[in-house]
Enzyme design. Structure first.
Site: not given
Ligand code: PEP
Length: 249
Positions: A11, A166, A212, A233-234
């Site tokens: 991101k 997602e 997540s 993501g994170g």
């Molecule tokens: C994403 O941004 O596609 C995502 C899955 O983020 P996170 O893993 O932080 O939930």
């Protein structure tokens, strides 16, 4: 055997120095996975990262693109530009772009076509909001996002797409869909594709889960029969956790 992926979406995080440090840590973390690993940093890092990745199996992805080759589109980045710096995958329709920048599945279908026309692979995101799930509308929403965004493609084009399911309520919230919830939707996506394109296409397209994903839940999710990896993501912003997720395959 369907191709497996672990893709890290950074991101809008990390400046170039911090980004390079993280990428080098990821390269040195000796990931040993059957999945194709993809790093998806901000645009501005792509050129430098392409140089750093020359002797690695890690592929480079972008977080968005424009649907035209070039022109008067201030602030935009085209697919030929992405290709010229080694990008192989382009994330399209992430819920943050649908939500904050009003991207919809019909306009995304033009970007999907553009990415494919230049020989790159879209990672097309779909997913429902919490309200839609609570009202029992999640399957309808996902069917619509697939139909409007992807179903103009021919079979070969669709097979070059990667789909990421997602659920919006699971992105960046720490709440993960249970393996049963995720598997149920992945199986629905595959059946929806089969109803339009037949079993060969449905059985061979890779469908990733995002929301997540962490080292302690990755294995259970990736063991589900219709889950072919993750869009992270994170947890992609830490080399140890990203490597641990990658090594869950
Ligand atoms: C994403 O941004 O596609 C995502 C899955 O983020 P996170 O893993 O932080 O939930």
């Amino acid at each position: 055997m369907r191709q497996k992926f672990v893709a890290g979406n950074w991101k809008m995080n990390l400046d170039l120095d911090d980004g390079k440090d993280l990428l080098i840590e990821i390269i040195n973390s000796s990931i040993d996975s059957t999945a194709q690993i993809i790093v998806i940093p901000p645009y501005i890092h792509l050129s430098k990262f392409n140089q750093l990745l020359t002797s690695s199996n890690i592929a480079l992805g972008a977080q968005n693109c424009h649907q035209q080759d070039s022109g008067a589109f201030t602030g935009e980045i085209s697919v030929p530009m992405l290709k010229s710096v080694g990008v192989e995958y382009v994330v399209l329709g992430h819920s943050e772009r649908r939500n904050y920048y009003f991207e919809d599945s019909i306009s995304l279908s033009f970007k999907v076509q553009q990415v494919l026309d230049h020989g790159l692979r879209p990672i097309y995101c779909c997913g429902e909001t919490l309200d839609q799930r609570q009202e029992g509308l999640h399957f309808d929403e996902i069917r619509t996002q697939l139909k409007e965004g992807l179903f103009k493609l021919n079979e070969m084009e669709l097979l070059n797409c990667v789909i990421a399911y997602e659920p919006v309520w699971a992105i960046g919230t720490g709440v993960t869909a249970s393996p049963e919830q995720a598997q149920e939707v992945h199986s629905f996506i595959r059946k929806t594709i089969a109803s339009v394109y037949g079993d060969m296409v449905a059985d061979n397209i890779s469908i990733l889960y995002g929301g997540s994903v962490k080292p302690d839940n990755a294995k259970e999710l990736f063991n589900c029969p219709d889950i072919d990896g993750g869009l992270i993501g994170g947890a992609a912003l830490n080399a140890d956790s990203f490597a641990a997720i990658a090594n869950s395959f």
